[in-house]
Design a protein around this motif. Structure first.
Motif, PDB file in Angstrom:
ATOM      1  N   MET A 203     -25.613   0.166  18.510  1.00 43.43           N
ATOM      2  CA  MET A 203     -24.824   1.096  17.691  1.00 43.43           C
ATOM      3  C   MET A 203     -23.624   0.375  17.115  1.00 43.43           C
ATOM      4  SD  MET A 203     -24.985   4.565  19.962  1.00 43.43           S
ATOM      5  CE  MET A 203     -24.885   5.734  18.663  1.00 43.43           C
ATOM      6  N   GLU A 204     -23.253   0.840  15.943  1.00 44.69           N
ATOM      7  CA  GLU A 204     -22.110   0.208  15.262  1.00 44.69           C
ATOM      8  C   GLU A 204     -20.930   1.179  15.252  1.00 44.69           C
ATOM      9  OE1 GLU A 204     -21.334  -2.469  11.278  1.00 44.69           O
ATOM     10  OE2 GLU A 204     -23.023  -1.102  11.316  1.00 44.69           O
ATOM     11  N   PHE A 205     -19.771   0.654  15.574  1.00 43.60           N
ATOM     12  CA  PHE A 205     -18.548   1.467  15.611  1.00 43.60           C
ATOM     13  C   PHE A 205     -17.527   0.862  14.655  1.00 43.60           C
ATOM     14  CE2 PHE A 205     -20.715   1.862  19.626  1.00 43.60           C
ATOM     15  CZ  PHE A 205     -20.645   3.221  19.905  1.00 43.60           C
ATOM     16  N   GLU A 206     -16.923   1.719  13.900  1.00 41.74           N
ATOM     17  CA  GLU A 206     -15.878   1.255  12.967  1.00 41.74           C
ATOM     18  C   GLU A 206     -14.532   1.715  13.490  1.00 41.74           C
ATOM     19  OE1 GLU A 206     -16.006   1.532   8.342  1.00 41.74           O
ATOM     20  OE2 GLU A 206     -14.924   3.284   9.077  1.00 41.74           O
ATOM     21  N   GLU A 207     -13.574   0.801  13.510  1.00 39.59           N
ATOM     22  CA  GLU A 207     -12.241   1.198  13.966  1.00 39.59           C
ATOM     23  C   GLU A 207     -11.705   2.304  13.051  1.00 39.59           C
ATOM     24  OE1 GLU A 207      -9.965  -2.391  14.228  1.00 39.59           O
ATOM     25  OE2 GLU A 207     -11.044  -3.072  16.011  1.00 39.59           O
ATOM     26  N   ALA A 208     -11.137   3.335  13.635  1.00 36.46           N
ATOM     27  CA  ALA A 208     -10.728   4.520  12.859  1.00 36.46           C
ATOM     28  C   ALA A 208      -9.325   4.345  12.295  1.00 36.46           C
ATOM     29  CB  ALA A 208     -10.815   5.766  13.730  1.00 36.46           C
ATOM     30  N   PHE A 209      -9.048   3.137  11.811  1.00 37.92           N
ATOM     31  CA  PHE A 209      -7.746   2.857  11.196  1.00 37.92           C
ATOM     32  C   PHE A 209      -7.915   1.592  10.363  1.00 37.92           C
ATOM     33  CE2 PHE A 209      -7.999   1.432  15.589  1.00 37.92           C
ATOM     34  CZ  PHE A 209      -7.809   0.062  15.480  1.00 37.92           C
ATOM     35  N   ASP A 210      -6.976   1.373   9.472  1.00 41.11           N
ATOM     36  CA  ASP A 210      -7.004   0.147   8.676  1.00 41.11           C
ATOM     37  C   ASP A 210      -6.454  -0.998   9.510  1.00 41.11           C
ATOM     38  OD1 ASP A 210      -8.064   1.427   6.495  1.00 41.11           O
ATOM     39  OD2 ASP A 210      -6.091   1.970   5.692  1.00 41.11           O
ATOM     40  N   TYR A 211      -7.042  -2.162   9.294  1.00 42.59           N
ATOM     41  CA  TYR A 211      -6.633  -3.303  10.117  1.00 42.59           C
ATOM     42  C   TYR A 211      -5.173  -3.656   9.856  1.00 42.59           C
ATOM     43  CZ  TYR A 211      -6.754  -7.844  12.373  1.00 42.59           C
ATOM     44  OH  TYR A 211      -6.481  -8.897  13.197  1.00 42.59           O
ATOM     45  N   ILE A 212      -4.779  -3.656   8.589  1.00 44.71           N
ATOM     46  CA  ILE A 212      -3.358  -3.878   8.277  1.00 44.71           C
ATOM     47  C   ILE A 212      -2.640  -2.543   8.475  1.00 44.71           C
ATOM     48  CG2 ILE A 212      -1.709  -4.496   6.472  1.00 44.71           C
ATOM     49  CD1 ILE A 212      -3.961  -6.171   5.191  1.00 44.71           C
ATOM     50  N   ASN A 213      -1.667  -2.576   9.324  1.00 43.76           N
ATOM     51  CA  ASN A 213      -1.012  -1.307   9.657  1.00 43.76           C
ATOM     52  C   ASN A 213      -0.361  -0.678   8.425  1.00 43.76           C
ATOM     53  OD1 ASN A 213       0.284   0.815  10.779  1.00 43.76           O
ATOM     54  ND2 ASN A 213       1.873  -0.394  11.808  1.00 43.76           N
ATOM     55  N   ASN A 214      -0.740   0.529   8.125  1.00 41.56           N
ATOM     56  CA  ASN A 214      -0.139   1.235   6.975  1.00 41.56           C
ATOM     57  C   ASN A 214       0.155   2.682   7.347  1.00 41.56           C
ATOM     58  OD1 ASN A 214      -2.655   2.277   7.130  1.00 41.56           O
ATOM     59  ND2 ASN A 214      -3.340   1.655   5.101  1.00 41.56           N
ATOM     60  N   ILE A 215       0.418   2.890   8.612  1.00 40.11           N
ATOM     61  CA  ILE A 215       0.672   4.263   9.066  1.00 40.11           C
ATOM     62  C   ILE A 215       2.049   4.703   8.588  1.00 40.11           C
ATOM     63  CG2 ILE A 215       0.909   5.793  11.066  1.00 40.11           C
ATOM     64  CD1 ILE A 215      -1.926   4.779  10.564  1.00 40.11           C
ATOM     65  N   ARG A 216       2.072   5.811   7.824  1.00 38.24           N
ATOM     66  CA  ARG A 216       3.350   6.362   7.358  1.00 38.24           C
ATOM     67  C   ARG A 216       3.346   7.849   7.586  1.00 38.24           C
ATOM     68  NH1 ARG A 216       2.843   2.183   3.263  1.00 38.24           N
ATOM     69  NH2 ARG A 216       4.657   0.841   3.454  1.00 38.24           N
TER      70      ARG A 216
ATOM     71  N   MET B 142       0.858  -1.197   0.000  1.00 35.18           N
ATOM     72  CA  MET B 142       0.000   0.000   0.000  1.00 35.18           C
ATOM     73  C   MET B 142       0.886   1.237   0.000  1.00 35.18           C
ATOM     74  SD  MET B 142      -3.150   0.931   0.022  1.00 35.18           S
ATOM     75  CE  MET B 142      -4.131   2.368   0.307  1.00 35.18           C
ATOM     76  N   ARG B 143       0.498   2.207  -0.815  1.00 37.31           N
ATOM     77  CA  ARG B 143       1.323   3.391  -0.967  1.00 37.31           C
ATOM     78  C   ARG B 143       0.665   4.559  -0.247  1.00 37.31           C
ATOM     79  NH1 ARG B 143       2.594   4.561  -7.014  1.00 37.31           N
ATOM     80  NH2 ARG B 143       3.427   2.498  -6.719  1.00 37.31           N
ATOM     81  N   ARG B 144       1.466   5.332   0.439  1.00 39.81           N
ATOM     82  CA  ARG B 144       0.962   6.520   1.134  1.00 39.81           C
ATOM     83  C   ARG B 144       1.662   7.751   0.580  1.00 39.81           C
ATOM     84  NH1 ARG B 144      -3.781   5.997   3.495  1.00 39.81           N
ATOM     85  NH2 ARG B 144      -3.921   4.000   4.525  1.00 39.81           N
ATOM     86  N   LEU B 145       0.887   8.764   0.385  1.00 38.37           N
ATOM     87  CA  LEU B 145       1.432  10.025  -0.105  1.00 38.37           C
ATOM     88  C   LEU B 145       1.544  10.999   1.050  1.00 38.37           C
ATOM     89  CD1 LEU B 145       2.079  11.969  -2.523  1.00 38.37           C
ATOM     90  CD2 LEU B 145      -0.349  12.526  -2.512  1.00 38.37           C
ATOM     91  N   GLN B 146       2.666  11.662   1.141  1.00 41.52           N
ATOM     92  CA  GLN B 146       2.816  12.723   2.135  1.00 41.52           C
ATOM     93  C   GLN B 146       3.089  14.032   1.397  1.00 41.52           C
ATOM     94  OE1 GLN B 146       5.158   9.902   2.646  1.00 41.52           O
ATOM     95  NE2 GLN B 146       3.490   8.854   3.689  1.00 41.52           N
ATOM     96  N   LEU B 147       2.347  15.036   1.787  1.00 41.27           N
ATOM     97  CA  LEU B 147       2.535  16.360   1.201  1.00 41.27           C
ATOM     98  C   LEU B 147       2.961  17.313   2.307  1.00 41.27           C
ATOM     99  CD1 LEU B 147       2.188  18.614  -0.940  1.00 41.27           C
ATOM    100  CD2 LEU B 147      -0.220  18.708  -0.310  1.00 41.27           C
ATOM    101  N   TYR B 148       4.067  17.996   2.069  1.00 42.98           N
ATOM    102  CA  TYR B 148       4.550  18.992   3.026  1.00 42.98           C
ATOM    103  C   TYR B 148       4.489  20.369   2.378  1.00 42.98           C
ATOM    104  CZ  TYR B 148       6.408  15.194   5.892  1.00 42.98           C
ATOM    105  OH  TYR B 148       6.532  14.082   6.676  1.00 42.98           O
TER     106      TYR B 148
END
Lengths: 720, 334
Positions: free
Chosen positions: B321-334, A1-7
């Motif tokens: 009530m239904e709650f959706e996790e506020a992130f993707d299950y597969i970690n893709n935080i960049r 998965m690709r993420r774009l960062q804009l600064y």
């Protein structure tokens, strides 16, 4: 998965989760051959989040002072998965509000190449102050010397044999007294010494400047240190390369106006201090009065003693100037300095003029300075202070008299005329000039990682790309693709905008084709495309003339070694035209006479910079020239041999490879979609070859969704 | 005294500019730093006084950085608004009007339409008070919590400012430092586990717990993209070929989201207010267990509408009530 960062600056912009950001990249597009493109994104939206509101400073609220200035683009950079990807600029287009609160900011990202246009704006070449480092004094000696070689310590300046008004001929069997009014000058050096026979006045010539010096001046001016958004630094791939003769030897004729060189003011002439006003002529009762003025070395001193019984309005002082009569009168400037600085400045005085008229001057020393564009003389008595006053003597007898101080010998202004490059360079915007250069040599530009604008010819740009094609088969989406006709034009015309000088005009009238112009259609007529594409340079293109002795001896056919440019229109009138580019070639041989019509100075010279459209006078030395079409060489046409051997025209060396392929029957514009992984996309350059199946392609353009990697290619198949 | 501004609403600050004023300057200082200078020019013909308003809410709200706080202390910003009028445009010339600088505290709070302009926390209630909904019929505070769970309650008071009152796992009521009582109704939810705790920023800008006592279910939904790839190869010396193991229909960008469907259990009618505030909150967390450890994760309320139930119509009031996790299950935080 690709993420774009804009600064933007150092702040990371919040992006919408599903916002697609598509980057379009193209550097040479077959649909618009002469244009230099830059990469840009389509306008995309970012949320009005807390972070983004701080960056854009609630732009919709115009009450905010010193907020985000959308009139200028802001520095920005794109990163892909935190890896640096593109540096450029962000333009804020609009803000969407919902319920009167910011909801979305719409922005566009531009690659750095476009930055050039932003930084240069509409600035003219004349705004490049650094050009004046090359300024020269415009006088006979300098012009004479600089025709024969570079000025000492400066190889950016030459004086080419291009006359702005007069026609030059060479008749070894004719001589006559030099006539300043004549518009045809026989430059045959009849006799020797001060003969006053034949010759051309030095004021027919103007300086020319090396084009590289303009590039240098651009780099000097446009820096962050000087308050500009970014430094402009060109690579040394084409500009800034002393070994690249086809550019480095190119000069621009400094022709701001038709006819003679003129300055907007005398601002460049030197002030000459009046140091002698030795004649003293008393008037009235002066002999019996108490003196209140003195003259020493041309300086008037007023020294009124308040204890003396002078009248309240004494002294009454006048300054009257009366130069030697001439038609037309030579204008001059006068500056009088008193004890409190400049007392009087008179600009553009002419003939007899009263500079100060019976004014009551305070005590102190007064000096006079005069300047003029050309030498101006004040014969004895031509500069005169008149000091008049009244006094009561001890018997309360009223005395009325004065004294006149005037020059005893002739006074002359120095009349040094500085040829300021910024005042004489042709009027053209810097961006248009550079754009002209880019079209002329078919250059491409992109900004590299360290901010340098890499400028290369198109062929060298493609040659620098990956020569091993990058196979993208496995990333290709084969569901749909499209093949377009690659030939959008039936013909491509290459020409100079300025073909208005006499010989170029005559050439066009006779041959029905512009001088040096090329119309390319691959020797065939195609009727499917309807448009003709025009590549037009914003420069003048002259046909020069090698001068022939009208009276040749039996030993030769009259060919001299003198070639000159006659910069007049087809009515033989001085001509303004477009900025003229040429190669100056220092040639030796035939003696010609140059003279100063204001004096008796004259010199016979055998070395001179002749203007040329070819880099050399012998195609064995260099075939390079600045025609698009191979024309007869003006210098060698009268000689035995092949005058069309200068085959390295701009079209042949800079355009042909690309253009010929465009006209090839097998040429196609293939549109495909691929899902490129980071490992391919991140390093992909527009000059890389792409391989589909077993065929290779050049990239015409590509548009990539930076978040998915979906890339829409326009590819040109390689013609082998 | 500083007002507690509800920054999710417009907050107008005004100055009455005297005749002769040509411009008004509003300086907004947030947490001690001058952040915005706003200037309005006035008509030349201004001969009488004119009231000039500035909405500072959006400007200040940016600076409330809401994060989950285990202390439950409400997150606020200090706001100073300085207004002056000048006798020349663009804030030049001499000062004509210079009322005292206004000092406020900004909350991630909101008032409703009926609560009118410039709403302030605690929206008409007298302080001290808890920063949670009140049972308006009895004018008492009551919260619901499973047996054996502790928690914290934020409150506001003129004397002590913002305070947090903890309650233990066995408390059935709690009294804050100003003597305000909150009842704690204990619920036995062992039939369906330990209950699920939702934490959210309520109407008062304070962090509040809301328990879902009955059953809960978790779902995972997957998304991906695909394209038809070209798998043909051209080996040297033989015909073009392809591998039958190499799928032409490629899949990429696979991602997943988890959702939690929670049932509240039976609540009295006055608790409707809490569900309303949960629905309107922009900051919601779920206390859950991952790999044996308790963890607080951000969620979004996926349910977008709630029909408020009443004891008359519905007898027993229960919300799902239904709650959706506020992130993707597969970690893709960049």
């Amino acid at each position: 998965m690709r993420r774009l960062q804009l600064y933007i600056g150092t702040e990371r912009v919040d992006l919408f989760k599903d916002e697609s950001v598509s980057l379009t990249q193209t550097i040479q597009n077959v649909k618009d051959i002469a244009k230099v493109f830059t990469e840009f994104t389509q306008t995309f939206a970012v949320p009005a989040s807390r972070v983004n509101n701080k960056i854009f400073q609630h732009y919709y609220n115009f009450d905010i002072d010193f907020g985000f200035d959308a009139r200028n683009k802001a520095d920005a950079r794109l990163e892909l998965n935190d890896l640096p990807f593109k540096n450029g600029k962000i333009k804020l287009n609009s803000v969407d509000l919902k319920n009167n609160v910011a909801h979305t900011y719409h922005i566009t990202f531009f690659g750095n190449t476009v930055n050039l246009k932003d930084v240069l704006g509409d600035d003219l070449l004349s705004s490049l102050a650094a050009l004046d480092d090359n300024s020269q004094v415009y006088n006979y000696a300098n012009i004479r010397d600089t025709i024969q070689g570079f000025p000492s310590g400066n190889n950016n300046i030459v004086v080419p044999l291009i006359t702005h008004t007069n026609r030059l001929i060479y008749n070894s069997n004719s001589h006559s007294t030099f006539d300043p009014e004549a518009t045809t000058n026989n430059i045959y050096p009849h006799g020797s010494g001060t003969q006053q026979q034949n010759g051309v006045d030095w004021k027919q010539f103007k300086y020319a400047l090396r084009v590289q010096a303009i590039i240098d001046a651009i780099e000097t001016k446009y820096t962050v240190a000087n308050g500009y958004g970014s430094d402009i630094v060109f690579s040394n791939d084409f500009f800034n390369d002393a070994t690249n003769d086809e550019f480095d030897e190119l000069f621009l004729w400094l022709h701001r106006k038709k006819g003679n060189v003129e300055t907007p003011s005398f601002g460049d002439a030197e002030w000459t201090l009046v140091t002698e006003l030795g004649d003293e002529t008393p008037t009235g009762d002066y002999g019996g009065m108490t003196q209140l003025s003195e003259m020493e070395n041309g300086q008037l001193e007023i020294n009124l003693n308040p204890g003396n019984a002078y009248s309240l309005d004494s002294p009454q002082v006048s300054l009257i100037l009366n130069p030697v009569f001439s038609t037309p009168a030579i204008p001059y400037d006068v500056r009088v300095t008193g004890p409190n600085g400049y007392l009087e400045i008179e600009i553009g005085a002419s003939g007899l003029t009263t500079i100060i008229d019976e004014e009551q001057l305070a005590n102190g020393v007064y000096t006079i300075e005069i300047r003029s564009e050309v030498l101006l003389q004040f014969a004895a008595g031509g500069i005169k202070w008149v000091v008049e006053f009244q006094e009561r003597d001890e018997d309360f007898f009223e005395l009325d008299g004065g004294i006149e101080y005037s020059n005893a010998v002739t006074f002359e202004t120095s009349a040094v005329f500085e040829f300021n490059i910024t005042q004489q360079i042709p009027k053209i915007k810097i961006i248009d000039f550079l754009s002209g250069m880019f079209k002329m040599f078919n250059l491409t530009a992109f900004v590299n990682d360290v901010g340098i604008i890499v400028v290369r010819t198109l062929d060298s740009y493609y040659a620098a790309g990956s020569q091993t094609p990058i196979n993208i088969d496995k990333y290709l989406d084969t569901k749909t693709s499209k093949v377009d006709v690659a030939l959008p034009f039936k013909e491509i015309n290459f020409r100079y905008k300025g073909l208005g000088t006499l010989l170029a005009k005559q050439f066009e009238q006779i041959w029905n084709s512009g001088w040096g112009s090329e119309s390319y259609r691959d020797n065939t007529r195609f009727d499917a495309p309807t448009e003709t594409y025009k590549v037009e340079l914003p420069f003048e293109h002259m046909q020069y003339q090698r001068i022939i002795d009208i009276n040749p001896t039996a030993a030769n056919i009259g060919l001299t070694t003198i070639q000159y440019g006659y910069f007049v229109d087809d009515n033989f009138e001085p001509y303004y035209g477009e900025p003229l580019l040429f190669y100056p070639i220092l040639n030796n041989g035939t003696s010609m006479r140059i003279r100063d019509e204001d004096t008796t100075d004259e010199d016979d010279i055998t070395r001179y910079f002749i203007p040329s459209n070819s880099l050399a006078l012998d195609c064995a030395t260099s075939k390079v020239n600045i025609h698009f079409k191979n024309e007869y060489n003006e210098y060698t046409i009268g000689e035995t041999g092949n005058p069309t051997c200068f085959t390295d025209t701009l079209f042949e060396t800079k355009y042909k490879t690309y253009i010929q392929d465009v006209f090839n029957a097998k040429r196609r514009l293939v549109k495909v979609t691929a899902y490129l992984p980071m490992k391919v996309y991140y390093d992909l350059e527009l000059n890389d070859l792409i391989e589909l199946g077993q065929d290779s392609y050049k990239i015409n353009s590509m548009k990539t969704d930076l978040t998915t990697g979906k890339t829409e290619f326009e590819l040109l198949n390689t013609i082998l | 005294m500083a007002l507690q501004l509800a920054l999710r609403n417009p907050q107008f600050k005004f100055i009455v500019a005297s005749a002769g004023a040509r411009s008004v300057v509003c300086k907004v200082t947030i947490d001690g730093t001058l952040r915005y200078t706003l200037t309005k020019n006035l008509p030349l013909s201004l001969v009488a006084t004119q009231t000039v308003n500035f909405d500072i809410a959006e400007l200040a709200r940016d600076y409330i950085e809401i994060t989950y706080q285990s202390s439950y202390v409400p997150q606020t910003v200090d706001i100073e608004t300085n207004l002056k009028s000048y006798n020349a445009i663009n804030g030049l010339g001499t000062v004509i009007d210079e009322p005292a600088t206004i000092t406020d505290v900004g909350f991630e709070a909101y008032g409703t339409f009926e609560e009118e302009v410039n709403p302030t926390v605690p929206f008409g209630r007298t302080t001290p008070t808890y920063l949670i909904p009140i049972n308006e019929d009895t004018d008492t505070f009551t919260i619901f919590a499973p047996n054996n769970t502790a928690g914290k309650l934020p409150s506001i008071t003129a004397l002590n400012g913002l305070v947090v009152t903890p309650y233990t796992s066995t408390d059935t009521s709690v009294t804050n430092v100003d003597g305000v009582v909150c009842n704690i109704k204990r619920i036995d939810c062992t039939k369906y586990g330990d209950g699920k705790r939702i934490i959210y920023i309520n109407k008062y800008g304070a962090q509040q717990d809301l328990w879902f006592f009955l059953k809960n279910s978790k779902n995972l939904s997957r998304s991906n993209e695909g394209y038809k790839s070209n798998t043909i190869t051209y080996p040297s010396g033989s015909s073009a070929t392809y591998s039958v193991q190499n799928a032409p229909n490629k899949v990429f960008n696979t991602q997943a989201k988890q959702t939690h469907k929670l049932s509240s259990g039976y609540y009295p009618e006055f608790a409707n207010q809490q569900f309303e505030e949960l629905l309107l909150s922009e900051y919601v967390w779920l206390s859950t267990v991952r790999k044996g450890s308790g963890i607080i994760i951000p969620v979004k309320v996926k349910t977008s509408s709630v029909a408020f139930k009443t004891s008359v119509n519905d007898r027993l009031i229960e919300y799902s009530m239904e709650f959706e996790e506020a992130f993707d299950y597969i970690n893709n935080i960049r």
